[in-house]
Each structure stands twice: as structure tokens, then as C-alpha cells.
Write a protein that holds these residues in place. Structure first.
Motif, PDB file in Angstrom:
ATOM      1  N   PRO A  66      82.945  -3.610   6.568  1.00 20.71           N
ATOM      2  CA  PRO A  66      82.170  -3.972   5.374  1.00 20.71           C
ATOM      3  C   PRO A  66      81.046  -4.979   5.636  1.00 20.71           C
ATOM      4  O   PRO A  66      79.965  -4.830   5.079  1.00 20.71           O
ATOM      5  N   VAL A  67      81.307  -5.995   6.450  1.00 20.26           N
ATOM      6  CA  VAL A  67      80.225  -6.966   6.657  1.00 20.26           C
ATOM      7  C   VAL A  67      79.084  -6.334   7.453  1.00 20.26           C
ATOM      8  O   VAL A  67      77.919  -6.666   7.262  1.00 20.26           O
ATOM      9  N   CYS A  68      79.440  -5.394   8.355  1.00 18.24           N
ATOM     10  CA  CYS A  68      78.403  -4.762   9.181  1.00 18.24           C
ATOM     11  C   CYS A  68      77.442  -3.929   8.344  1.00 18.24           C
ATOM     12  O   CYS A  68      76.260  -3.847   8.655  1.00 18.24           O
ATOM     13  N   VAL A  69      77.956  -3.286   7.303  1.00 20.08           N
ATOM     14  CA  VAL A  69      77.089  -2.396   6.512  1.00 20.08           C
ATOM     15  C   VAL A  69      76.421  -3.115   5.339  1.00 20.08           C
ATOM     16  O   VAL A  69      75.648  -2.511   4.598  1.00 20.08           O
ATOM     17  N   THR A  70      76.721  -4.394   5.175  1.00 26.52           N
ATOM     18  CA  THR A  70      76.054  -5.151   4.104  1.00 26.52           C
ATOM     19  C   THR A  70      74.572  -5.268   4.442  1.00 26.52           C
ATOM     20  O   THR A  70      74.209  -5.669   5.543  1.00 26.52           O
ATOM     21  N   SER A  71      73.734  -4.883   3.508  1.00 32.22           N
ATOM     22  CA  SER A  71      72.292  -4.817   3.788  1.00 32.22           C
ATOM     23  C   SER A  71      71.687  -6.208   3.906  1.00 32.22           C
ATOM     24  O   SER A  71      72.232  -7.195   3.377  1.00 32.22           O
ATOM     25  N   VAL A  72      70.551  -6.268   4.584  1.00 31.17           N
ATOM     26  CA  VAL A  72      69.823  -7.538   4.693  1.00 31.17           C
ATOM     27  C   VAL A  72      69.499  -8.071   3.293  1.00 31.17           C
ATOM     28  O   VAL A  72      69.610  -9.269   3.026  1.00 31.17           O
ATOM     29  N   GLN A  73      69.145  -7.148   2.397  1.00 28.15           N
ATOM     30  CA  GLN A  73      68.802  -7.553   1.024  1.00 28.15           C
ATOM     31  C   GLN A  73      69.982  -8.275   0.353  1.00 28.15           C
ATOM     32  O   GLN A  73      69.810  -9.290  -0.305  1.00 28.15           O
ATOM     33  N   ASP A  74      71.184  -7.706   0.540  1.00 23.37           N
ATOM     34  CA  ASP A  74      72.365  -8.327  -0.083  1.00 23.37           C
ATOM     35  C   ASP A  74      72.693  -9.671   0.563  1.00 23.37           C
ATOM     36  O   ASP A  74      73.135 -10.600  -0.126  1.00 23.37           O
ATOM     37  N   VAL A  75      72.507  -9.776   1.870  1.00 25.93           N
ATOM     38  CA  VAL A  75      72.749 -11.069   2.529  1.00 25.93           C
ATOM     39  C   VAL A  75      71.744 -12.095   1.997  1.00 25.93           C
ATOM     40  O   VAL A  75      72.114 -13.235   1.675  1.00 25.93           O
ATOM     41  N   ASP A  76      70.486 -11.686   1.849  1.00 24.39           N
ATOM     42  CA  ASP A  76      69.461 -12.600   1.323  1.00 24.39           C
ATOM     43  C   ASP A  76      69.793 -13.041  -0.102  1.00 24.39           C
ATOM     44  O   ASP A  76      69.598 -14.206  -0.466  1.00 24.39           O
ATOM     45  N   THR A  77      70.292 -12.091  -0.908  1.00 22.04           N
ATOM     46  CA  THR A  77      70.689 -12.440  -2.285  1.00 22.04           C
ATOM     47  C   THR A  77      71.838 -13.448  -2.270  1.00 22.04           C
ATOM     48  O   THR A  77      71.845 -14.416  -3.038  1.00 22.04           O
ATOM     49  N   ALA A  78      72.799 -13.232  -1.367  1.00 18.52           N
ATOM     50  CA  ALA A  78      73.923 -14.172  -1.238  1.00 18.52           C
ATOM     51  C   ALA A  78      73.391 -15.559  -0.866  1.00 18.52           C
ATOM     52  O   ALA A  78      73.837 -16.579  -1.421  1.00 18.52           O
ATOM     53  N   LEU A  79      72.439 -15.607   0.050  1.00 17.26           N
ATOM     54  CA  LEU A  79      71.874 -16.890   0.483  1.00 17.26           C
ATOM     55  C   LEU A  79      71.178 -17.589  -0.688  1.00 17.26           C
ATOM     56  O   LEU A  79      71.302 -18.803  -0.862  1.00 17.26           O
ATOM     57  N   TRP A  80      70.486 -16.796  -1.509  1.00 17.51           N
ATOM     58  CA  TRP A  80      69.798 -17.389  -2.670  1.00 17.51           C
ATOM     59  C   TRP A  80      70.827 -17.946  -3.664  1.00 17.51           C
ATOM     60  O   TRP A  80      70.712 -19.068  -4.147  1.00 17.51           O
ATOM     61  N   LEU A  81      71.858 -17.134  -3.965  1.00 18.59           N
ATOM     62  CA  LEU A  81      72.884 -17.567  -4.934  1.00 18.59           C
ATOM     63  C   LEU A  81      73.596 -18.830  -4.451  1.00 18.59           C
ATOM     64  O   LEU A  81      73.832 -19.767  -5.210  1.00 18.59           O
ATOM     65  N   ALA A  82      73.912 -18.842  -3.155  1.00 20.27           N
ATOM     66  CA  ALA A  82      74.677 -19.972  -2.597  1.00 20.27           C
ATOM     67  C   ALA A  82      73.854 -21.257  -2.592  1.00 20.27           C
ATOM     68  O   ALA A  82      74.418 -22.354  -2.538  1.00 20.27           O
ATOM     69  N   ALA A  83      72.529 -21.114  -2.644  1.00 17.33           N
ATOM     70  CA  ALA A  83      71.660 -22.295  -2.587  1.00 17.33           C
ATOM     71  C   ALA A  83      71.379 -22.877  -3.975  1.00 17.33           C
ATOM     72  O   ALA A  83      70.716 -23.911  -4.088  1.00 17.33           O
ATOM     73  N   GLN A  84      71.883 -22.237  -5.037  1.00 18.59           N
ATOM     74  CA  GLN A  84      71.594 -22.733  -6.390  1.00 18.59           C
ATOM     75  C   GLN A  84      72.391 -24.009  -6.680  1.00 18.59           C
ATOM     76  O   GLN A  84      73.514 -24.170  -6.204  1.00 18.59           O
ATOM     77  N   PRO A 346      74.730  -7.679  12.652  1.00 19.69           N
ATOM     78  CA  PRO A 346      76.021  -7.803  11.967  1.00 19.69           C
ATOM     79  C   PRO A 346      77.197  -7.191  12.719  1.00 19.69           C
ATOM     80  O   PRO A 346      78.329  -7.652  12.579  1.00 19.69           O
ATOM     81  N   CYS A 347      76.959  -6.141  13.536  1.00 18.37           N
ATOM     82  CA  CYS A 347      78.074  -5.479  14.216  1.00 18.37           C
ATOM     83  C   CYS A 347      78.675  -6.355  15.318  1.00 18.37           C
ATOM     84  O   CYS A 347      79.708  -6.018  15.895  1.00 18.37           O
ATOM     85  N   MET A 348      78.001  -7.467  15.652  1.00 22.12           N
ATOM     86  CA  MET A 348      78.538  -8.390  16.651  1.00 22.12           C
ATOM     87  C   MET A 348      79.301  -9.530  15.993  1.00 22.12           C
ATOM     88  O   MET A 348      79.952 -10.328  16.653  1.00 22.12           O
ATOM     89  N   VAL A 349      79.250  -9.600  14.648  1.00 22.83           N
ATOM     90  CA  VAL A 349      79.823 -10.762  13.960  1.00 22.83           C
ATOM     91  C   VAL A 349      81.336 -10.644  13.806  1.00 22.83           C
ATOM     92  O   VAL A 349      82.098 -11.449  14.331  1.00 22.83           O
ATOM     93  N   SER A 350      81.762  -9.630  13.091  1.00 23.81           N
ATOM     94  CA  SER A 350      83.189  -9.473  12.811  1.00 23.81           C
ATOM     95  C   SER A 350      83.887  -8.934  14.051  1.00 23.81           C
ATOM     96  O   SER A 350      83.295  -8.178  14.827  1.00 23.81           O
ATOM     97  N   GLY A 353      83.589  -5.339  14.184  1.00 24.92           N
ATOM     98  CA  GLY A 353      82.280  -4.714  14.387  1.00 24.92           C
ATOM     99  C   GLY A 353      82.284  -3.960  15.710  1.00 24.92           C
ATOM    100  O   GLY A 353      82.928  -4.376  16.680  1.00 24.92           O
ATOM    101  N   THR A 354      81.563  -2.842  15.742  1.00 28.82           N
ATOM    102  CA  THR A 354      81.569  -2.006  16.942  1.00 28.82           C
ATOM    103  C   THR A 354      81.062  -2.789  18.159  1.00 28.82           C
ATOM    104  O   THR A 354      81.641  -2.703  19.246  1.00 28.82           O
ATOM    105  N   CYS A 355      79.994  -3.561  17.971  1.00 21.12           N
ATOM    106  CA  CYS A 355      79.434  -4.294  19.114  1.00 21.12           C
ATOM    107  C   CYS A 355      80.415  -5.359  19.612  1.00 21.12           C
ATOM    108  O   CYS A 355      80.569  -5.552  20.820  1.00 21.12           O
ATOM    109  N   ALA A 356      81.073  -6.051  18.670  1.00 24.23           N
ATOM    110  CA  ALA A 356      82.037  -7.078  19.075  1.00 24.23           C
ATOM    111  C   ALA A 356      83.201  -6.446  19.833  1.00 24.23           C
ATOM    112  O   ALA A 356      83.683  -6.991  20.838  1.00 24.23           O
TER     113      ALA A 356
END
Lengths: 362, 76
Positions: A66-84, A346-350, A353-356
């Protein structure tokens, strides 16, 4: 541990491997199998299953992290929300290091002072909301059908308790539309799928009809080495048959009809929506948005997120890896710039993830 | 991320939360999602703080016996 150790029995694993070799000789053609789930990718790497298999059998990893397929747009939205201001932003641990635009992550934002907390369960947010009545708690709801019912159940509890300071940023995704997109992708030639065991506890077997309807094999498989080997054995057996049907290897976990209560909760709280997958683009009906009756719990309705200029990570091939088009060593960043300690994509994070998994076990 | 573990229920409280024994470690799990009757001593599969499935012990046992039979009679 009961229900784990028995499924790591070397004698049974050896027997199944001999069976796989026998079937592979009988089939006398190369076979490509996609394991959809990140937990399968990790198990296959950890137990060295890829290397044990006969040459004609190729395992490729799919989009099931799930974290690997999360889009850049959604990560950016999360970053914006978390900064409020006044927000406590919560999510599962895997999400913290997933890079958004400019390689920014929640972990970096936390280091800069944002109140971002890791929870082990969505239900943990209820206590947090009760303890912090003056603060806004936003939970980033991420995961497939295994996880989304736990968020649905939490939201129903929050509604009953009439808590007003907890919302969810839902980036949940559902698996079958993604599998369908892969089947329809002409760049991929897949003979069969090892379907995700824990997603299937909730969905049941019928969710994968699209695979067998396309004349491909489908086996719902567990996560211990004996499970994975038997899943491959059953898949090869199915390839010998003309008629295809979704079969369940992981019988101790999966009922054909799935988990009705969890499915009802999902239906009650969420409605299918289009969702953007990293690597796969927008897939119709592959996301979960809040129904109007639960709109109060939708972070995107409570907070007005501005238009964010999102950009994919340069040079990163995670998109192609998630579609099974290439394997991680074919990415120019793999092992050189992109490592588990300093992941570019992202595939190296979890660990799933396939790369990890390739980094750790190849 | 869909990691889930089998654990044995050792107690259930009034809020429908169970304490599970997972290989010697105790973890709390909410029982709101599980769609079968469960009690102390049952094994459940736990994910993200929720029990999502009651392990079918008979199927699990039969599977291992089936595999041993299959390997002895059809593979070797």
C-alpha cells in the motif's frame, strides 16, 4: 508458534518443490507468476523461494504494497495536512518515510516540528482524540481490504461516541481493479496470480473472477514457505487444466465468501472512487471515499487542501517495478543512490516493497 | 502491510476487546470486525489491532495431512 511453525516444515517444503519441478517438466514451457501482495514478495525473498524454483518458472512482484502505490499527490496532501496548525497527524509506521515531491517525507516534517505520530491500529486514534479534545486528529487511512474495515469500524465507533476532532484522510485502495488493469496491460504476459491471503480473508474468492475469466490461473495463498510453495504447485496444476477457477490454498484463513461483517462495514462507511496508483495511474473504482453519511469524518472535506504542484521522483523506476515490467536491479538508482536507509522511491521504504526485498535478500 | 498473525484468545472484556497470546507476546485486539462467534482458547488472525478471522483448526490440520499424503503418494 502454532499455525506458523508447521508451515515452515522443511520436509513438506522439499516435497512441494519436487512436485513443482515435476509439473514444470510436464508443462514444458516458461511460466510467469505474479505475486500481488507485498507480504508474498517479502516471504519469497526471505525464504529464498525465487532461487529454489526451476528455471522455467519466473516470479514477478505486483502492486500489493500500500505505501508503495500511494501516489506522490497523496503523499504531498498528507504533508500539507500534517503541517496545519493544531493538528496531530497519525498513520502507520511504513508511511513515514515515503517520499513526496522533492523527496519530502512525513519523517522530515516531524523532525521540523510537526506533531506526527505512528499508531499500530486506527483504533488508537480514539484514545488520542479523547485525550486531546482541543486538537484536530487526522489519521491517514492507508491499506487494502485487509486494513480498510479496521478504519471503517473505528469511524463507526467515533460516530457513536460523537467525537468531533477525528477525521481520516482516506487513501485506501482495493485490489481487484488493479489486477484487472495488469491483465489488460499488453506489456505484461502473466500466466497466473498468487492472490493475497489476508486481503482475501475479507473479500473472499469471487473478488478474483476477473483473473479466471481472462483464462489465467488464480490461487489465494498464505505467507509461510509451505503456503507459497503449495500456492505455486496449485497454480501449475491449474495451468494444466482447461477450465480455470479461483482456488484457495490458504484455507485456514480464507472462506470462499469472505468476511461478511467487514464487507458490510466497508459498504456502510465507504463508496468506491477513482484512485491514483503510483505506476499504474488512475484506476476507476479502485479507491474508497466516504459516503455522505460519514462526511464529517473525511479530512478532505474538513480541511480545504489547495492545489499542490506534485512531481514524480526523477530517475525512479518504482512505477515500472510495481507493474512487474522490470525487476529492481534494472533501475539505475537501485543500491547506488536508493537504499533502505536512504530510500529514493517508495518501493525501497517498506520491508514489503519489492526493492527493499530485493536489496535485503537477493 | 497486510501483515497478520494468528493468536490465541486468553480473555475478552466488556468493550469487545480480546487479549491475544501471539507466540508468548500479549496483544490487544478489537473483535468488532470478526464475523464468527469466538471465545477463550480460539485462534484468530489479527491485523492492525483487529481480529479479522477465526482460524479453521480442522482445515488447518487436514491440510497438513493432505500435503504429507500428496507428497508421499503423488510427487515422490
Amino acid at each position: 508458534m502454532k499455525y506458523i511453525d508447521e508451515y515452515r516444515d522443511p520436509e513438506i517444503a522439499g516435497g512441494l518443490l519436487a512436485g513443482i519441478e515435476k509439473l514444470s517438466r510436464q508443462l514444458a514451457r516458461p511460466v510467469t507468476i505474479m505475486e500481488v501482495c507485498g507480504s508474498h514478495t517479502q516471504a519469497i525473498g526471505r525464504y529464498g523461494i525465487r532461487k529454489m524454483l526451476p528455471d522455467g518458472i519466473r516470479l514477478i512482484s505486483g502492486p500489493g504494497c500500500p505505501v508503495c502505490v500511494t501516489s506522490v499527490q497523496d503523499v504531498d496532501t498528507a504533508l500539507w495536512l500534517a503541517a496545519q496548525p493544531n493538528v496531530i497527524f497519525t498513520t502507520f509506521g511504513d508511511m513515514l518515510r515515503v517520499p513526496g515531491t522533492g523527496s519530502r517525507s512525513l519523517q522530515q516534517l516531524r523532525a521540523e516540528g510537526a506533531d506526527i505520530r505512528v499508531v499500530a491500529s486506527a483504533a488508537d486514534c480514539i484514545g488520542l482524540a479523547l485525550e486531546n479534545p482541543q486538537r484536530e486528529i487526522i489519521f491517514m487511512g492507508i491499506g487494502f481490504e485487509t486494513t480498510s474495515p479496521t478504519i471503517a469500524a473505528t469511524v463507526v465507533t467515533v460516530q457513536k461516541k460523537q467525537l468531533k476532532n477525528l477525521t481520516v484522510f482516506s487513501v485506501h485502495k482495493v485490489i481487484p481493479p488493479a489486477i484487472k488493469a495488469l491483465i489488460d496491460d499488453p506489456a505484461l504476459q502473466i500466466d497466473g496470480f498468487l492472490c493475497p491471503g489476508h486481503v482475501s480473508i475479507i473479500t473472499g474468492a469471487d473478488a478474483y473472477r476477473c483473473i479466471t475469466d481472462a483464462g489465467l490461473a488464480a490461487v489465494i495463498t498464505g505467507f509461510e514457505p509451505v503456503d507459497v510453495l503449495e500456492g505455486i504447485y496449485m497454480l501449475l496444476r491449474q495451468l494444466q487444466e482447461k477450465e480455470k477457477e479461483v482456488v484457495i490454498q490458504y484455507g485456514r484463513g480464507v472462506k470462499k465468501e469472505g468476511n461478511h461483517k467487514a464487507l458490510e462495514l466497508l459498504e456502510k462507511v465507504f463508496i468506491p472512487s477513482d484512485a491514483r496508483w503510483r505506476g499504474l495511474g488512475v484506476i476507476p473504482g479502485s479507491g474508497l471515499a466516504f459516503r455522505d453519511s460519514f462526511a464529517d469524518f473525511d479530512a478532505l472535506r474538513k480541511f480545504t487542501v489547495p492545489e499542490l504542484a506534485s512531481e514524480e521522483i526523477k530517475g525512479c523506476r518504482c512505477g515500472d517495478i510495481l507493474r512487474g515490467i522490470i525487476e529492481p536491479p534494472a533501475c539505475p538508482l537501485f543500491r547506488k543512490i536508493c537504499t533502505p536507509n536512504n530510500p529514493t522511491g517508495p518501493c525501497m521504504v517498506s520491508s514489503e516493497g519489492t526493492c527493499a526485498a530485493y536489496y535485503r535478500y537477493l | 502491510m497486510c501483515i497478520a498473525f494468528p493468536g490465541k484468545i486468553i480473555s475478552i472484556d466488556n468493550d469487545n476487546y480480546a487479549i491475544l497470546d501471539i507466540g508468548g507476546t500479549q496483544r490487544e485486539a478489537c473483535l468488532d470486525i470478526i464475523d464468527e462467534q469466538v471465545g477463550i482458547g480460539d485462534y484468530v488472525i489479527c491485523h492492525a489491532g483487529f481480529a479479522i478471522h477465526k482460524v479453521d483448526e480442522q482445515t488447518a490440520q487436514e491440510k497438513l495431512e493432505f500435503l504429507k499424503h500428496l507428497i508421499d503418494n503423488e510427487i515422490y
